[in-house]
Design a protein around this motif. Sequence first.
Motif, PDB file in Angstrom:
ATOM      1  N   PRO A 177      33.625  40.466  48.964  1.00 53.78           N
ATOM      2  CA  PRO A 177      34.815  40.008  48.261  1.00 53.78           C
ATOM      3  C   PRO A 177      35.671  41.198  47.843  1.00 53.78           C
ATOM      4  O   PRO A 177      35.289  42.346  48.026  1.00 53.78           O
ATOM      5  CB  PRO A 177      34.267  39.256  47.053  1.00 53.78           C
ATOM      6  N   ARG A 178      36.817  40.910  47.281  1.00 55.29           N
ATOM      7  CA  ARG A 178      37.774  41.953  46.955  1.00 55.29           C
ATOM      8  C   ARG A 178      37.502  42.494  45.558  1.00 55.29           C
ATOM      9  O   ARG A 178      37.144  41.753  44.654  1.00 55.29           O
ATOM     10  CB  ARG A 178      39.178  41.358  47.015  1.00 55.29           C
ATOM     11  N   VAL A 179      37.689  43.789  45.364  1.00 54.24           N
ATOM     12  CA  VAL A 179      37.551  44.342  44.013  1.00 54.24           C
ATOM     13  C   VAL A 179      38.836  44.094  43.248  1.00 54.24           C
ATOM     14  O   VAL A 179      39.855  43.729  43.812  1.00 54.24           O
ATOM     15  CB  VAL A 179      37.244  45.853  44.035  1.00 54.24           C
ATOM     16  N   ARG A 180      38.756  44.281  41.948  1.00 54.75           N
ATOM     17  CA  ARG A 180      39.950  44.079  41.134  1.00 54.75           C
ATOM     18  C   ARG A 180      40.714  45.393  41.058  1.00 54.75           C
ATOM     19  O   ARG A 180      40.175  46.462  41.325  1.00 54.75           O
ATOM     20  CB  ARG A 180      39.529  43.619  39.747  1.00 54.75           C
ATOM     21  N   PHE A 181      41.980  45.294  40.677  1.00 53.42           N
ATOM     22  CA  PHE A 181      42.839  46.469  40.748  1.00 53.42           C
ATOM     23  C   PHE A 181      42.348  47.614  39.866  1.00 53.42           C
ATOM     24  O   PHE A 181      42.238  48.757  40.302  1.00 53.42           O
ATOM     25  CB  PHE A 181      44.248  46.052  40.343  1.00 53.42           C
TER      26      PHE A 181
ATOM     27  N   THR B 233      39.746  45.043  53.285  1.00 53.14           N
ATOM     28  CA  THR B 233      38.777  44.494  52.331  1.00 53.14           C
ATOM     29  C   THR B 233      37.576  45.432  52.259  1.00 53.14           C
ATOM     30  O   THR B 233      37.173  45.928  53.297  1.00 53.14           O
ATOM     31  CB  THR B 233      38.301  43.109  52.794  1.00 53.14           C
ATOM     32  N   PRO B 234      36.981  45.707  51.152  1.00 53.54           N
ATOM     33  CA  PRO B 234      37.234  45.131  49.827  1.00 53.54           C
ATOM     34  C   PRO B 234      38.374  45.787  49.049  1.00 53.54           C
ATOM     35  O   PRO B 234      38.504  45.530  47.871  1.00 53.54           O
ATOM     36  CB  PRO B 234      35.898  45.372  49.121  1.00 53.54           C
TER      37      PRO B 234
ATOM     38  N   SER C 115      45.729  30.132  46.731  1.00 58.70           N
ATOM     39  CA  SER C 115      44.573  29.858  45.881  1.00 58.70           C
ATOM     40  C   SER C 115      44.856  28.848  44.791  1.00 58.70           C
ATOM     41  O   SER C 115      44.158  28.808  43.794  1.00 58.70           O
ATOM     42  CB  SER C 115      44.054  31.152  45.270  1.00 58.70           C
TER      43      SER C 115
ATOM     44  N   GLN D 126      39.363  48.041  38.687  1.00 53.58           N
ATOM     45  CA  GLN D 126      38.066  48.517  39.181  1.00 53.58           C
ATOM     46  C   GLN D 126      38.256  49.487  40.334  1.00 53.58           C
ATOM     47  O   GLN D 126      37.560  50.505  40.439  1.00 53.58           O
ATOM     48  CB  GLN D 126      37.221  47.336  39.653  1.00 53.58           C
TER      49      GLN D 126
ATOM     50  N   ILE E  75      43.239  34.198  38.685  1.00 55.53           N
ATOM     51  CA  ILE E  75      42.992  33.466  39.934  1.00 55.53           C
ATOM     52  C   ILE E  75      41.511  33.101  40.021  1.00 55.53           C
ATOM     53  O   ILE E  75      41.156  31.989  40.415  1.00 55.53           O
ATOM     54  CB  ILE E  75      43.401  34.331  41.141  1.00 55.53           C
TER      55      ILE E  75
ATOM     56  N   HIS F  70      50.737  28.204  47.499  1.00 56.54           N
ATOM     57  CA  HIS F  70      50.057  29.460  47.238  1.00 56.54           C
ATOM     58  C   HIS F  70      48.620  29.307  47.720  1.00 56.54           C
ATOM     59  O   HIS F  70      48.018  28.258  47.523  1.00 56.54           O
ATOM     60  CB  HIS F  70      50.113  29.777  45.742  1.00 56.54           C
TER      61      HIS F  70
ATOM     62  N   GLU G  66      45.747  36.293  45.836  1.00 62.90           N
ATOM     63  CA  GLU G  66      46.571  36.575  44.660  1.00 62.90           C
ATOM     64  C   GLU G  66      48.045  36.681  45.024  1.00 62.90           C
ATOM     65  O   GLU G  66      48.900  36.088  44.381  1.00 62.90           O
ATOM     66  CB  GLU G  66      46.121  37.892  44.013  1.00 62.90           C
ATOM     67  N   LEU G  67      48.345  37.467  46.059  1.00 64.60           N
ATOM     68  CA  LEU G  67      49.743  37.813  46.339  1.00 64.60           C
ATOM     69  C   LEU G  67      50.256  37.195  47.634  1.00 64.60           C
ATOM     70  O   LEU G  67      51.187  37.710  48.235  1.00 64.60           O
ATOM     71  CB  LEU G  67      49.887  39.334  46.429  1.00 64.60           C
TER      72      LEU G  67
ATOM     73  N   ILE H 103      30.210  43.755  43.777  1.00 66.66           N
ATOM     74  CA  ILE H 103      31.647  43.497  43.652  1.00 66.66           C
ATOM     75  C   ILE H 103      31.867  42.117  43.060  1.00 66.66           C
ATOM     76  O   ILE H 103      32.668  41.924  42.146  1.00 66.66           O
ATOM     77  CB  ILE H 103      32.323  43.599  45.034  1.00 66.66           C
TER      78      ILE H 103
ATOM     79  N   ILE I 205      54.805  43.399  43.708  1.00 60.72           N
ATOM     80  CA  ILE I 205      53.498  43.688  43.103  1.00 60.72           C
ATOM     81  C   ILE I 205      52.595  44.349  44.134  1.00 60.72           C
ATOM     82  O   ILE I 205      51.904  45.335  43.854  1.00 60.72           O
ATOM     83  CB  ILE I 205      52.851  42.403  42.566  1.00 60.72           C
TER      84      ILE I 205
ATOM     85  N   ARG J 216      33.527  40.977  39.413  1.00 62.74           N
ATOM     86  CA  ARG J 216      34.731  40.156  39.375  1.00 62.74           C
ATOM     87  C   ARG J 216      34.588  38.922  38.490  1.00 62.74           C
ATOM     88  O   ARG J 216      35.602  38.359  38.053  1.00 62.74           O
ATOM     89  CB  ARG J 216      35.094  39.699  40.795  1.00 62.74           C
TER      90      ARG J 216
ATOM     91  N   LEU K 173      38.173  35.094  45.699  1.00 63.99           N
ATOM     92  CA  LEU K 173      37.853  36.466  45.322  1.00 63.99           C
ATOM     93  C   LEU K 173      37.975  37.402  46.522  1.00 63.99           C
ATOM     94  O   LEU K 173      37.705  38.590  46.404  1.00 63.99           O
ATOM     95  CB  LEU K 173      36.440  36.549  44.752  1.00 63.99           C
ATOM     96  N   GLY K 174      38.338  36.887  47.669  1.00 61.40           N
ATOM     97  CA  GLY K 174      38.590  37.747  48.822  1.00 61.40           C
ATOM     98  C   GLY K 174      37.502  37.749  49.871  1.00 61.40           C
ATOM     99  O   GLY K 174      37.676  38.349  50.915  1.00 61.40           O
ATOM    100  N   GLY K 175      36.363  37.104  49.615  1.00 56.89           N
ATOM    101  CA  GLY K 175      35.299  37.048  50.619  1.00 56.89           C
ATOM    102  C   GLY K 175      35.453  35.783  51.448  1.00 56.89           C
ATOM    103  O   GLY K 175      35.246  34.695  50.957  1.00 56.89           O
TER     104      GLY K 175
ATOM    105  N   ARG L 223      51.026  48.110  43.828  1.00 57.32           N
ATOM    106  CA  ARG L 223      49.577  48.293  43.953  1.00 57.32           C
ATOM    107  C   ARG L 223      49.280  49.316  45.035  1.00 57.32           C
ATOM    108  O   ARG L 223      48.427  50.188  44.873  1.00 57.32           O
ATOM    109  CB  ARG L 223      48.917  46.971  44.353  1.00 57.32           C
TER     110      ARG L 223
END
Lengths: 327, 524
Positions: free
Chosen positions: A295-299, A215-216, B175, A301, B509, B173, A225-226, B352, A148, B356, B279-281, A152
């Motif tokens: 934070p991370r954006v979504r795929f 990031t982001p 999260s 987006q 997630i 995992h 997620e992965l 962002i 995945i 999300r 969420l990655g932050g 991506r």
Amino acid sequence: MCDLAAIINIIGKETARLILGLIGVLIVVVVNALVLTWVERKVSGHMQKRIGPKEVGPYGLIQPFADGLKLLGKELLTPANVDKPLYYLAPVIVFIPVLVSFIVIPFDGFLQVKDINVGILVILAFSSLSVLSILIAGWGSNNKYSLIGATRSVAQNIAYEIPLLLSLLPVAFMANSLSLRDIVEVQRQGWFVWRWQFFAFLIYFIAATAETNRTPFDLPEAESELVAGFHTEYSGMRFALFFLAEYTNIFIASAIATTFFLGGYLGPVLPGIVWFFIKTYFLVFVIMWFRWTFPRVRFDQLLNFSWKILIPVAFANLILTGGILKL
Amino acid sequence: MVREISDRFKEKFPSIEPKEIPYEQRGYHLFIEAEKNNIVDIAGFFRNEGFYLADLCCVDYVDYLELVYFFNNHNKLCRIKVTVKTDPDKPSAPTISHIYNMAHWYEREIHEFFGVFFEGHPFMVYLFLHDGIDHYPLRKKNVPVPEWDRQILNSFRPEEQEDGFFLNLGPQHPSTHGVLRVVVKMNGEYMLSAEPVLGYLHRMHEKMAENRTYQQFLPNAARMDYLGALNFNLGYVATVEKLCGIEAPERAQYIRTITCELNRISSHLLWFGAFVADLGGLTPFLYTFDDRENILDILEATAGSRLTYSYFRFGGLYNDLDENFVDAVKQFITRLRSRFSMYENLVTGNVIFINRVKNIGVMDKGYPIRYGCSGPVIRSTGIPFDIRRHEPYAVYDRIDFRIPTGTTGDNMDRYLVRIQEMEISLDIIEKALKDLPAGPYKAEKIPKKLKPPKGDIYHTIESPRGELGVYIVSDESDVPYRMRWRVPSYSNLMTFPELARGSLIADAIATLGSYDLVIPEIDR
């Protein structure tokens, strides 16, 4: 010494320069990665109200060496069921595009391995190759998370390659050259970032952050997620190679931004190479700043942002620049 | 309310007589003895009346097995206990999982612990226990698991199919916050279905309770939910106190309220960091830990431990407040209030972040009734359901506070509700500190060995994650005959398969993070 002169005579001056240059580039790559690991840990530490490494050496300066030694000493695990040739190949070829890009970057007026008159093309062509190693790593690992992550990465790189290219072209228009040294020299009249190309700089910087998977836009290795994305199954030195490549990519992306928009090695008083590194490391710091803030954006987006915003704006900028220059 | 329901029930089911029970003693208002053949109709009746299924458990009385259904209403307090007796040799009952989705997991749980087979249940697979159990753990006598029943467990093995692939999200995992495993069927980046698999942290606290005295079980309560340990501690202590008729002094009740609210804030702070990290932050995680550290220090000085407190004892507290407690708490309140604006700038206002969480994982108002979810999850859907107001315990009835609610029930609402709850908890602490009376912190003459009178009791409190219910059946010995824990994360997590279906993996997630799950609490 005379042996060296004899060798240079035999193989020719150009080849000798290339070989010496490549050795120099390798040193820069390794030293840069060591410095950046330390910087990243310190920067993230201070941004998070921590101190970061401080035990190994003064201010923890020797920490990257300790980390490197540890990684070297680790067992190279090869999971069962991986596609062995691809799995072994990926961490090796992740470096090739990175090294080639270094050749054309002018560190100073005289410090450049080779000034090619299609410098931009070399960099763009080879930087798109880095996605290949990620794809190979993801496919060869035979892990669903890796796969995945790899898919991506491919989608992301295709999407961001275009604004990257479109943001560099107006600069080439204005410099009337594709050679990186010429582009820097033209900026003696003023940096391009202030000369109508501010938007191009922004677009380039966003796209470069995405290209380097930071990031982001770090979706290929999105931790929550992965797990670790495409390098989930890599350990020891193989993992370290991906790590090295990531930091080198950040450096190159910043170095190109410096060269194209921030006047490269130009600057008062201090020697050119110092100016080059000051500017480049400032941009590296900004990229790190992003990482520890957003934070991370979504795929979807991420892709929408590229195709619906960055690319149209970059096109408009390109056409506008071309039009004005023609007039 | 109780009388009305009772009358309407008699109208519908003339053969059954609902008994009114003194609520102060038992924790429920009505008691209905149902039969196997009409329990489905009764559940349907309560569903139509707007009741939700608060709990479903089983008690083994050796001569018969008793299924206990607890119904409650979100708007007006009306707890109803419905029991169904079943034969211990071949226990079975009709499923009500088509009426209340929540019963789905509860029936699976009863099936694996007691061997009760629920007819018509679509997925009668073990939930916590994995291969290799040989007898039903919660039965009083040794009842071996028949061979045909074990087969069911083994049949749950997802196989690769043409139209997608299976992904094991967890148990290791980043999260899943502990050891939750979700078997996800993926199609590219989209989730086609998600099936949580529990039991990786299963310690069988309910069985442990049957083997130790009331005092000895005290530390176990804190181990169920390590983030809301004081709340679980209070849930247990208050239930036993109610069962034995012990009254804790005024000062103890105030201190319980204050420390529980501090504990709630610390739990919410950790959730906040973890949610943004999902969420990655990564940076807010460290900031909230910095704030949370203050609470842990304050509580450590008083309670003696930092995470798994057993501060509350039957009839009072372990000891009085630390001398610096009040000052430290006041200082902390000022500090945290000034930090909220920073969090707002860093996270809440971030484009962002908003993209999300907004309109992701939307729960409509039907979810709480079908799944029995509680806490911030139900408040995000717009229902102001809070046990602190609904069924006050400690001194919450004397303190005026606002219940924050959301509107759409998406991840953003769950986030905002918790942020507001932290602010409100600060207000509650401030008010309680102002009224904090002097006096003893411990009731006198509490027997060393508690032997509660015969009977059962159901008591609920609001833990940081929602409605925590404790059901204790006493047989006059010093050991509980049966102890049942209704934990909030469990019913909150049940909504996940429905919310995750068809969503992107990144959104799922985020939704999982917005529940604020604590896995040891779910697995018990």
